[in-house]
Design a protein around this motif. Structure first.
Motif, PDB file in Angstrom:
ATOM      1  N   LEU A   1       0.690   4.813  10.686  1.00 54.77           N
ATOM      2  CA  LEU A   1       0.440   6.228  10.967  1.00 54.77           C
ATOM      3  C   LEU A   1       1.655   7.082  10.568  1.00 54.77           C
ATOM      4  O   LEU A   1       1.505   8.144   9.943  1.00 54.77           O
ATOM      5  N   LEU A   2       2.856   6.610  10.891  1.00 52.71           N
ATOM      6  CA  LEU A   2       4.068   7.346  10.518  1.00 52.71           C
ATOM      7  C   LEU A   2       4.240   7.395   9.003  1.00 52.71           C
ATOM      8  O   LEU A   2       4.677   8.422   8.448  1.00 52.71           O
ATOM      9  N   LEU A   3       3.906   6.304   8.330  1.00 55.91           N
ATOM     10  CA  LEU A   3       3.982   6.308   6.861  1.00 55.91           C
ATOM     11  C   LEU A   3       3.019   7.325   6.273  1.00 55.91           C
ATOM     12  O   LEU A   3       3.349   8.043   5.310  1.00 55.91           O
ATOM     13  N   MET A   4       1.828   7.404   6.862  1.00 56.93           N
ATOM     14  CA  MET A   4       0.842   8.372   6.358  1.00 56.93           C
ATOM     15  C   MET A   4       1.331   9.788   6.558  1.00 56.93           C
ATOM     16  O   MET A   4       1.190  10.659   5.674  1.00 56.93           O
ATOM     17  N   ILE A   5       1.928  10.044   7.702  1.00 59.35           N
ATOM     18  CA  ILE A   5       2.470  11.388   7.951  1.00 59.35           C
ATOM     19  C   ILE A   5       3.612  11.687   6.985  1.00 59.35           C
ATOM     20  O   ILE A   5       3.731  12.802   6.445  1.00 59.35           O
TER      21      ILE A   5
ATOM     22  N   ILE B   1       0.834  -1.209   0.000  1.00 57.67           N
ATOM     23  CA  ILE B   1       0.000   0.000   0.000  1.00 57.67           C
ATOM     24  C   ILE B   1       0.868   1.257   0.000  1.00 57.67           C
ATOM     25  O   ILE B   1       0.612   2.209  -0.758  1.00 57.67           O
ATOM     26  N   ALA B   2       1.909   1.287   0.847  1.00 63.49           N
ATOM     27  CA  ALA B   2       2.785   2.469   0.901  1.00 63.49           C
ATOM     28  C   ALA B   2       3.493   2.687  -0.428  1.00 63.49           C
ATOM     29  O   ALA B   2       3.642   3.836  -0.890  1.00 63.49           O
TER      30      ALA B   2
ATOM     31  N   ALA C   1      -5.294   7.829  -4.304  1.00 65.00           N
ATOM     32  CA  ALA C   1      -5.498   7.745  -2.849  1.00 65.00           C
ATOM     33  C   ALA C   1      -5.328   6.333  -2.298  1.00 65.00           C
ATOM     34  O   ALA C   1      -6.127   5.860  -1.489  1.00 65.00           O
ATOM     35  N   PHE C   2      -4.270   5.625  -2.720  1.00 68.50           N
ATOM     36  CA  PHE C   2      -3.993   4.298  -2.150  1.00 68.50           C
ATOM     37  C   PHE C   2      -3.683   4.370  -0.655  1.00 68.50           C
ATOM     38  O   PHE C   2      -3.838   3.390   0.072  1.00 68.50           O
ATOM     39  N   SER C   3      -3.263   5.543  -0.192  1.00 75.34           N
ATOM     40  CA  SER C   3      -2.916   5.683   1.221  1.00 75.34           C
ATOM     41  C   SER C   3      -4.107   5.426   2.144  1.00 75.34           C
ATOM     42  O   SER C   3      -3.934   5.075   3.315  1.00 75.34           O
ATOM     43  N   ARG C   4      -5.323   5.614   1.631  1.00 77.36           N
ATOM     44  CA  ARG C   4      -6.514   5.385   2.456  1.00 77.36           C
ATOM     45  C   ARG C   4      -6.710   3.910   2.816  1.00 77.36           C
ATOM     46  O   ARG C   4      -7.551   3.583   3.651  1.00 77.36           O
ATOM     47  N   LEU C   5      -5.942   3.037   2.173  1.00 77.99           N
ATOM     48  CA  LEU C   5      -6.036   1.602   2.479  1.00 77.99           C
ATOM     49  C   LEU C   5      -5.134   1.195   3.644  1.00 77.99           C
ATOM     50  O   LEU C   5      -5.175   0.035   4.077  1.00 77.99           O
ATOM     51  N   LEU C   6      -4.315   2.092   4.158  1.00 73.88           N
ATOM     52  CA  LEU C   6      -3.385   1.732   5.228  1.00 73.88           C
ATOM     53  C   LEU C   6      -4.067   1.174   6.481  1.00 73.88           C
ATOM     54  O   LEU C   6      -3.508   0.293   7.139  1.00 73.88           O
ATOM     55  N   PRO C   7      -5.275   1.616   6.875  1.00 74.37           N
ATOM     56  CA  PRO C   7      -5.915   1.001   8.051  1.00 74.37           C
ATOM     57  C   PRO C   7      -6.182  -0.494   7.899  1.00 74.37           C
ATOM     58  O   PRO C   7      -6.390  -1.184   8.911  1.00 74.37           O
ATOM     59  N   ALA C   8      -6.158  -1.002   6.671  1.00 70.73           N
ATOM     60  CA  ALA C   8      -6.409  -2.433   6.478  1.00 70.73           C
ATOM     61  C   ALA C   8      -5.300  -3.296   7.068  1.00 70.73           C
ATOM     62  O   ALA C   8      -5.540  -4.443   7.454  1.00 70.73           O
ATOM     63  N   ALA C   9      -4.091  -2.779   7.152  1.00 73.69           N
ATOM     64  CA  ALA C   9      -2.962  -3.571   7.653  1.00 73.69           C
ATOM     65  C   ALA C   9      -3.118  -3.934   9.125  1.00 73.69           C
ATOM     66  O   ALA C   9      -3.028  -5.113   9.491  1.00 73.69           O
TER      67      ALA C   9
END
Length: 352
Positions: free
Chosen positions: A53-57, A12-13, A24-32
């Motif tokens: 969370l750090l990757l999103m930031i 995803i990252a 907006a692939f970043s919106r999939l990060l909560p799936a991990a």
């Protein structure tokens, strides 16, 4: 599989960094972290959520218009929920482990290890639970050497789980006592029926139908020459001799255990010849009712007919292998079997 949440985070990252921000692939990060809750303990799940969370930031510095704070809030919320879910899962696994320990202990009461030889009688046993995670059921067997000969019991309680094991234990324990005390198989059967009836009265079944059990009692006198069988509604044994296969059907079936009062307590013993080298297979209906993918039942009599003269252990090993192959590992019912062979006495003289 254990590392799949990490792989999902990396994928995803990477996609979020390599594609336009509109995707907006970043919106999939909560799936991990949500995936991690299904297989990881609480702390690693929380750590993975923190990494996401750090990757999103970090992505927000590269793509300022990603809607970072909404996605970050989603990561935090999902991570908290995932950590709680992981905690509940671990609690259930610990409880299930304790239940399995109790179930295994209860099953050992019913299926205690059997002696491999009693005098000139060789004995082997087989037990397979319908589901590997259950490892518990209502099938039972026992073999004891008594003053009247080697006595065998095999049966099947209607039902599954600990209630069925409790009913089976009541029957087996009654057999262990009465097999030594009662000279006649008919009296042994009456003791088993009484014990089964008392257990059902003390612990009524949840189902509307009454709990009952099929059972087969057999006695091989010291010195061999014959076998006496009392069949309480159980599948008939198969006898493999030099002349072929024989199904030891009862002339008159006896009532199922705990149903003697309803059906009448009339028990009948049948006597069959049993010679040196003859191989006897006692089994529960789970074997005869094992199905292939096309719905056909396992051809037990034909299978037995095709077996070469073999020791009991090798017979049950082959039966185990072929049942799993026939059903492709998908057993619908518990399976229990006893293989018995009459050998020459240790001094090499023929019995009798």
């Amino acid at each position: 599989m254990r590392l799949s949440p990490v792989f999902l985070t990396v994928v995803i990252a990477s996609l979020a960094y390599a594609t336009p921000p509109e995707m907006a692939f970043s919106r999939l990060l909560p799936a991990a972290p949500a995936l991690a809750a299904a297989m990881w303990p609480v702390l690693p799940t929380v750590l993975l959520g923190t990494v996401c969370l750090l990757l999103m930031i970090g992505l927000s510095f590269v793509f300022p218009d990603l809607g970072t704070w909404w996605t970050a809030a989603g990561i935090i919320a999902v991570t908290v929920a995932a950590a709680y879910g992981s905690h509940l899962r671990l609690q259930r696994e610990r409880t299930l482990f304790q239940v399995r320990l109790v179930a295994d202990a209860a099953q050992q009461v019913v299926l205690s290890p059997l002696p491999r030889r009693l005098g000139d009688v060789e004995i082997e046993s087989l037990y397979l639970a319908a589901a590997a995670e259950a490892r518990i059921g209502g099938d039972f067997y026992e073999v004891v050497d008594t003053p009247f000969g080697v006595r065998l019991l095999i049966g099947d309680v209607r039902g599954k789980g600990l209630p069925a094991v409790g009913a089976a234990a009541a029957i087996v324990n009654a057999f262990r006592e009465s097999a030594y005390d009662d000279a006649a198989l008919v009296d042994v059967a009456r003791r088993l029926d009484a014990s089964s009836t008392r257990y059902n009265a003390a612990f009524p079944p949840d189902e509307p139908m009454e709990r009952f059990a099929t059972a087969l009692l057999a006695e091989i006198p010291h010195g061999g020459g014959r076998i006496d069988i009392l069949n309480c509604g159980h599948p008939p044994p198969l006898l493999l001799t030099g002349d072929g296969i024989r199904v030891l059907e009862p002339e008159t079936p006896s009532p199922l255990l705990s149903l003697a009062e309803l059906l009448g307590g009339h028990y009948h013993v049948d006597t069959f010849a049993l010679g040196t080298g003859d191989l006897l297979l006692l089994y529960t209906d789970g074997i005869a009712e094992t199905r292939a993918r096309d719905g056909e039942f396992f051809p037990l009599a034909s299978w037995m007919r095709g077996q070469p003269p073999t020791p009991p252990r090798e017979l049950l090993t082959a039966l185990h292998r072929d049942l799993l192959r026939y059903s492709r590992g998908d057993l619908d019912d518990d399976i229990a079997a006893l293989a018995v062979r009459l050998r020459e006495p240790p001094d090499g003289n023929c019995p009798g």
